[in-house]
Design a protein around this motif. Structure first.
Motif, PDB file in Angstrom:
ATOM      1  N   ILE A   1      -8.635 -27.946  74.553  1.00 46.90           N
ATOM      2  CA  ILE A   1      -7.669 -28.187  73.478  1.00 46.90           C
ATOM      3  C   ILE A   1      -7.820 -29.591  72.907  1.00 46.90           C
ATOM      4  CG2 ILE A   1      -5.729 -29.128  74.814  1.00 46.90           C
ATOM      5  CD1 ILE A   1      -3.875 -27.248  73.260  1.00 46.90           C
ATOM      6  N   LEU A   2      -8.374 -30.513  73.704  1.00 48.04           N
ATOM      7  CA  LEU A   2      -8.536 -31.899  73.255  1.00 48.04           C
ATOM      8  C   LEU A   2      -9.857 -32.139  72.533  1.00 48.04           C
ATOM      9  CD1 LEU A   2      -7.075 -34.189  76.060  1.00 48.04           C
ATOM     10  CD2 LEU A   2      -6.110 -33.603  73.847  1.00 48.04           C
ATOM     11  N   THR A   3     -10.654 -31.094  72.364  1.00 49.46           N
ATOM     12  CA  THR A   3     -11.919 -31.276  71.640  1.00 49.46           C
ATOM     13  C   THR A   3     -11.751 -30.816  70.199  1.00 49.46           C
ATOM     14  OG1 THR A   3     -12.676 -29.160  72.564  1.00 49.46           O
ATOM     15  CG2 THR A   3     -13.319 -31.172  73.732  1.00 49.46           C
ATOM     16  N   ASP A   4     -12.217 -29.630  69.909  1.00 49.61           N
ATOM     17  CA  ASP A   4     -12.219 -29.171  68.510  1.00 49.61           C
ATOM     18  C   ASP A   4     -10.812 -29.028  67.936  1.00 49.61           C
ATOM     19  OD1 ASP A   4     -14.914 -29.126  68.649  1.00 49.61           O
ATOM     20  OD2 ASP A   4     -15.064 -26.977  69.035  1.00 49.61           O
ATOM     21  N   GLU A   5      -9.883 -28.440  68.705  1.00 50.70           N
ATOM     22  CA  GLU A   5      -8.549 -28.196  68.166  1.00 50.70           C
ATOM     23  C   GLU A   5      -7.797 -29.507  67.904  1.00 50.70           C
ATOM     24  OE1 GLU A   5      -6.532 -24.492  70.019  1.00 50.70           O
ATOM     25  OE2 GLU A   5      -8.224 -25.001  71.312  1.00 50.70           O
ATOM     26  N   PHE A   6      -7.966 -30.464  68.821  1.00 51.94           N
ATOM     27  CA  PHE A   6      -7.309 -31.760  68.621  1.00 51.94           C
ATOM     28  C   PHE A   6      -7.861 -32.442  67.372  1.00 51.94           C
ATOM     29  CE2 PHE A   6      -7.273 -36.373  69.247  1.00 51.94           C
ATOM     30  CZ  PHE A   6      -5.925 -36.585  69.440  1.00 51.94           C
ATOM     31  N   VAL A   7      -9.167 -32.418  67.215  1.00 48.52           N
ATOM     32  CA  VAL A   7      -9.789 -33.057  66.056  1.00 48.52           C
ATOM     33  C   VAL A   7      -9.327 -32.381  64.772  1.00 48.52           C
ATOM     34  CG1 VAL A   7     -11.980 -33.484  64.867  1.00 48.52           C
ATOM     35  CG2 VAL A   7     -11.797 -33.866  67.337  1.00 48.52           C
ATOM     36  N   ASP A   8      -9.335 -31.041  64.762  1.00 50.36           N
ATOM     37  CA  ASP A   8      -8.910 -30.311  63.556  1.00 50.36           C
ATOM     38  C   ASP A   8      -7.460 -30.618  63.222  1.00 50.36           C
ATOM     39  OD1 ASP A   8     -11.387 -29.200  63.412  1.00 50.36           O
ATOM     40  OD2 ASP A   8     -10.826 -27.284  64.331  1.00 50.36           O
ATOM     41  N   TRP A   9      -6.615 -30.658  64.254  1.00 50.77           N
ATOM     42  CA  TRP A   9      -5.198 -30.924  64.009  1.00 50.77           C
ATOM     43  C   TRP A   9      -4.982 -32.314  63.444  1.00 50.77           C
ATOM     44  CZ3 TRP A   9      -2.212 -34.192  67.540  1.00 50.77           C
ATOM     45  CH2 TRP A   9      -0.901 -34.365  67.099  1.00 50.77           C
ATOM     46  N   VAL A  10      -5.616 -33.321  64.048  1.00 51.14           N
ATOM     47  CA  VAL A  10      -5.444 -34.693  63.573  1.00 51.14           C
ATOM     48  C   VAL A  10      -5.976 -34.840  62.151  1.00 51.14           C
ATOM     49  CG1 VAL A  10      -6.074 -37.107  63.953  1.00 51.14           C
ATOM     50  CG2 VAL A  10      -5.441 -35.680  65.892  1.00 51.14           C
ATOM     51  N   GLN A  11      -7.134 -34.212  61.880  1.00 54.06           N
ATOM     52  CA  GLN A  11      -7.714 -34.317  60.534  1.00 54.06           C
ATOM     53  C   GLN A  11      -6.760 -33.761  59.478  1.00 54.06           C
ATOM     54  OE1 GLN A  11     -10.367 -35.828  59.595  1.00 54.06           O
ATOM     55  NE2 GLN A  11     -12.157 -35.425  60.854  1.00 54.06           N
ATOM     56  N   ASP A  12      -6.077 -32.685  59.813  1.00 52.64           N
ATOM     57  CA  ASP A  12      -5.222 -32.016  58.824  1.00 52.64           C
ATOM     58  C   ASP A  12      -3.781 -32.517  58.850  1.00 52.64           C
ATOM     59  OD1 ASP A  12      -7.408 -30.498  58.146  1.00 52.64           O
ATOM     60  OD2 ASP A  12      -6.873 -28.847  59.492  1.00 52.64           O
ATOM     61  N   SER A  13      -3.436 -33.343  59.820  1.00 50.98           N
ATOM     62  CA  SER A  13      -2.029 -33.720  59.980  1.00 50.98           C
ATOM     63  C   SER A  13      -1.701 -35.003  59.223  1.00 50.98           C
ATOM     64  CB  SER A  13      -1.700 -33.909  61.469  1.00 50.98           C
ATOM     65  OG  SER A  13      -2.269 -35.118  61.929  1.00 50.98           O
ATOM     66  N   TYR A  14      -0.414 -35.258  59.161  1.00 45.83           N
ATOM     67  CA  TYR A  14       0.091 -36.501  58.576  1.00 45.83           C
ATOM     68  C   TYR A  14      -0.267 -37.693  59.445  1.00 45.83           C
ATOM     69  CZ  TYR A  14       3.647 -39.897  57.105  1.00 45.83           C
ATOM     70  OH  TYR A  14       4.293 -41.026  56.682  1.00 45.83           O
ATOM     71  N   LEU A  15      -0.552 -37.412  60.723  1.00 46.00           N
ATOM     72  CA  LEU A  15      -0.791 -38.464  61.701  1.00 46.00           C
ATOM     73  C   LEU A  15      -1.910 -39.408  61.277  1.00 46.00           C
ATOM     74  CD1 LEU A  15      -0.030 -39.385  64.650  1.00 46.00           C
ATOM     75  CD2 LEU A  15      -1.925 -37.962  65.397  1.00 46.00           C
ATOM     76  N   LEU A  16      -3.063 -38.841  60.886  1.00 44.29           N
ATOM     77  CA  LEU A  16      -4.209 -39.674  60.545  1.00 44.29           C
ATOM     78  C   LEU A  16      -3.974 -40.428  59.240  1.00 44.29           C
ATOM     79  CD1 LEU A  16      -6.917 -40.485  61.664  1.00 44.29           C
ATOM     80  CD2 LEU A  16      -7.975 -38.643  60.367  1.00 44.29           C
ATOM     81  N   ARG A  17      -3.292 -39.785  58.304  1.00 43.95           N
ATOM     82  CA  ARG A  17      -2.969 -40.482  57.043  1.00 43.95           C
ATOM     83  C   ARG A  17      -2.067 -41.684  57.309  1.00 43.95           C
ATOM     84  NH1 ARG A  17      -4.010 -38.153  52.123  1.00 43.95           N
ATOM     85  NH2 ARG A  17      -4.939 -36.073  52.225  1.00 43.95           N
TER      86      ARG A  17
END
Length: 789
Positions: free
Chosen positions: A633-649
């Motif tokens: 869950i901390l590999t692809d799914e975590f990366v995809d979630w962070v990329q699409d989330s408000y978090l990274l912005r």
């Protein structure tokens, strides 16, 4: 490196070599040397002013010819200019003000005479971005004054070697002597409990304790009341005033109040004119008010080191026990308070570890250096690498940093506004235009609070600041309470609220500031307490009853094992993960878990998190929680979630401001939070599309991974889930799950504002949780069977 208990005299010890250097005998009655001799750096402006006040006494009594001044964001501009031309012998400042001071061309001459740097409360900021900024500033100072010596002071360092390494030029631990003071008198700390009612199930305000708190204030000369948030400080202050039938002088202090308001309260406290002061972390480090005889912590302390610091404000002497009371907001916070007291008694400290220095801070330092004058890139790299936080910076990364400061990076270099420095034919980097220096000094800094709006009376008197989002919810005629005053909005402008005194009480401003997470050390202690049935005898009856029923109905969390509970409630299916890894980690993991539930067709409907776990509810039950927590869950799914989330912005917005790519302030004008967000979002989208390996995208990822999502603690949860996950299926809510479920629907409200509703909700849920499986009525509670059953 000096480590000693609060009240041991660390600050004075840090200054003793300086005082000795100015003794008349040493100087043979000659005039004192000109120039800056000692630089004192603290994490708080209030601490610098307090140290100045306390340092003047021995200087005066010894008749020493020493001039001492402070320098911070509150210092008038004319005094700052005079300090650069004619510096005092001792200058007390903060990391941010020091960095700005080093950005002036006069800094080379000003610091040439510097002999010593004293860093107070080093644990409070060395392992964060403020520590990165200070480490870079010290590297610069060492180049300007090669004979300069460094001293760091702290009462609550968990691993002194880490701080010795941070303090030493080049990171050589052996170059820093460690001095440890003798232990002081053990503190006298007690936990407040309700006089007649039970310890609350939910809520964080501990408002139930206000009557007992007021009695304690009346029984003591001076009481310092600590709250974990600015909202809670305003709330408790208001409730104390409502209970203040004796008209006792009670004050409030937090970072959003105006400079004048803070100074007034600090002066009154120092003079002994206040019976109580309600404060946030703005006063919990090193402030020495010797006549404070009681400290009260409202809500959970969140860490043993933080608790020790706050307790140490009372009876600030090594041989005198500090007296303190802890007022937990709910049952989990009671356990947390007990764990913190055990840790204090055992002499165990907690604290975050060190991580690589931040790239956005490095970019800001490069720009500050350019403002001071032309520099050689190779020489500056050698300076930077002498700070242990930046030893990892290699020539290739350094070139990327320089190119970013020079042009904004490949995708932005066509825009003139990002052209800040240029490489000359002489091989030196310099500013593209002198105006760049003023722009840098106007915008530099590390502490990025949410965008704020000034609160002023019509006559111009400032009361402080509230968050822009809160101000946007108000309209003319609306009332709110701030700085202990009831205020009515008269007019709203882009960056300020014009107010007048009101007769009716309004809402208290909410703040989106950083939330203090439960430390790993304290979380482990709480779980160990839950697993130790023999130790429950020291708990109040209702807390012990709560745990006994939990053990009988379900199971208890314990170190190394992850407890997951599933049950129906309100025609939905709930799954509660008792993870004990702190709110930031739980928020992130809950988002990832709900994404997986969606992919598996479970129909997730929402989640809620606190410091002790998180709950998700769904249309269909979760039969295999282990599948939701597999390590991938901390590999692809975590990366995809962070990329699409408000978090990274959001992380990008912060690093873009710190690195100077986006400016919040212009002469005579300040951008609103909405304007800053628009600018950074636009740049972020451009960089993701055309330069995804941009320096600031890398910096934003580092922030999102380490600071905002607490990846290290997430990994710990997944490891426990893979090793030993205990899934219990129940027919109703468990006692341990009640504090989480009462938060549903109220997570967006300010802490403390819904406590009355929480109590009503909790009683309903608790009745079901504490009743026997065969009967829904709480009054038919059955005694749990013996442990050996």
């Amino acid at each position: 490196m000096l480590v000693a208990d609060t009240g041991a005299g660390k600050t004075l010890a840090g200054f003793l070599p300086t005082l000795a250097a100015f003794t008349p005998e040493r100087l043979s009655h000659a005039a004192p040397p000109d120039g800056l001799h000692t630089l004192y750096v603290s994490p708080l402006k209030a601490l610098a002013h307090d140290v100045q006040r306390n340092l003047m006494t021995p200087i005066a009594e010894l008749g020493l010819p020493i001039r001492v001044e402070t320098r911070s964001g509150d210092t008038p501009s004319d005094r700052k200019a005079r300090q650069r031309a004619n510096p005092p012998h001792i200058l007390l400042t903060t990391p941010e003000s020091l960095s700005l001071l080093l950005s002036y061309p006069e800094s080379a001459a000003m610091f040439a005479s510097l002999q010593r740097v004293v860093i107070d409360e080093v644990h409070a900021f060395a392992n964060g971005k403020r520590g990165d900024l200070l480490a870079l500033a010290m590297a610069r100072l060492q180049a300007l004054a090669p004979a300069m010596r460094r001293a760091a002071l702290s009462a609550t360092v968990a691993d002194p070697a880490d701080y010795q390494r941070w303090l030493a030029p080049g990171g050589v631990v052996g170059d820093v002597a460690l001095v440890e003071g003798e232990a002081g008198a053990p503190p006298d700390v007690a936990i407040l409990l309700p006089d007649s009612a039970r310890v609350p199930w939910g809520g964080h305000a501990a408002a139930w304790a206000v009557p007992q708190l007021y009695d304690a204030i009346k029984a003591n000369r001076t009481t310092l009341v600590f709250c974990n948030t600015r909202f809670l400080a305003e709330l408790i202050f208001q409730q104390l005033w409502d209970a203040n039938e004796d008209h006792l002088p009670i004050g409030i202090h937090h970072g959003s109040l105006s400079k004048e308001a803070r100074r007034k309260v600090e002066s009154a406290m120092a003079d002994g004119r206040l019976r109580a002061l309600v404060a946030t972390a703005s006063l919990d480090l090193g402030v020495d008010w010797g006549d404070v005889d009681l400290v009260v912590q409202m809500g959970a302390p969140k860490g043993s080191s933080r608790l020790l610091q706050r307790i140490g404000r009372a009876n600030h002497r090594l041989d005198c026990p500090s007296r303190a009371l802890l007022a937990p907001g709910n049952r989990f916070e009671f356990l947390e308070a007990m764990a913190a007291l055990d840790a204090v008694e055992a002499g165990q400290r907690d604290g975050e570890g060190f991580r690589p220095g931040a790239l956005d801070v490095l970019a800001q330092h490069v720009m500050a250096t350019a403002c001071a004058g032309p520099f050689d890139g190779g020489d500056l790299l050698a300076q930077v690498r002498s700070a242990v936080a930046y030893q990892w910076v290699d020539p290739a990364l350094w070139e990327r940093v320089l190119q970013f400061v020079a042009t904004g990076g490949y995708a932005l270099k066509a825009y003139d506004r990002f052209q800040r420095i240029v490489l000359g034919r002489d091989g030196l980097w310099r500013l593209t235009h002198p105006d760049q220096a003023a722009r840098h000094r106007l915008n530099a800094g590390i502490i990025l609070d949410t965008e704020m709006v000034e609160v002023r009376f019509r006559n111009g008197r400032s009361l402080g600041r509230v968050e822009e989002s809160f101000a946007a919810s108000l309209s003319p005629g609306a009332t709110f309470r701030f700085a202990g005053l009831d205020l009515e909005v008269e007019a709203m402008r882009e960056t300020e609220l014009v107010v007048r005194a009101a007769r009716k009480t309004g809402q208290i401003p909410s703040y989106m500031g950083a939330r203090m997470p439960l430390t790993t050390h304290l979380a482990d202690r709480v779980q160990a307490m839950l697993a130790d049935r023999a130790g429950w005898g020291r708990f109040p009856d209702d807390v012990r009853e709560w745990l006994e029923m939990q053990d009988w109905r379900s199971a208890l969390p314990r170190p190394g094992r992850l407890l997951v509970e599933s049950f129906p409630e309100r025609e939905r299916h709930y799954t509660v993960f008792h993870t004990f890894e702190g709110w930031p980690a739980h928020q992130s993991l809950a988002m990832l878990v709900t994404r997986r539930m969606e992919n598996r067709g479970l129909g997730p409907l929402g989640f809620v998190a606190n410091d002790y776990g998180f709950a998700v509810w769904s249309v269909r039950p979760v039969d295999d929680p282990g599948a939701l927590l597999s390590p991938d869950i901390l590999t692809d799914e975590f990366v995809d979630w962070v990329q699409d989330s408000y978090l990274l912005r959001r992380a990008f917005r912060e690093v873009a401001v710190i690195a100077g790519l986006v400016e919040r302030h212009h002469p005579g004008k300040r951008k609103t939070g909405r304007q800053v967000t628009f600018s950074t979002d636009l740049i972020y989208d451009v960089l993701r599309k055309y330069e995804p390996d941009h320096l600031l995208i890398e910096a934003a990822w580092a922030d999102a991974r380490e600071r905002m999502t607490d990846v290290g603690r997430l990994a710990g949860v997944l490891e426990r889930a893979e090793r030993e996950l205990h899934h219990v299926v129940l027919d109703r809510v468990s006692p341990l799950a009640v504090p989480l479920l009462v938060m549903i629907g109220r997570e967006s409200l300010p802490q403390g504002s819904a406590d009355d509703d929480l109590l009503v909700e909790a009683e309903s849920l608790a009745a079901r949780a504490m009743s026997a499986p065969s009967d829904d009525r709480a009054d038919d509670w059955v005694e749990p069977p013996p442990e050996d059953d």
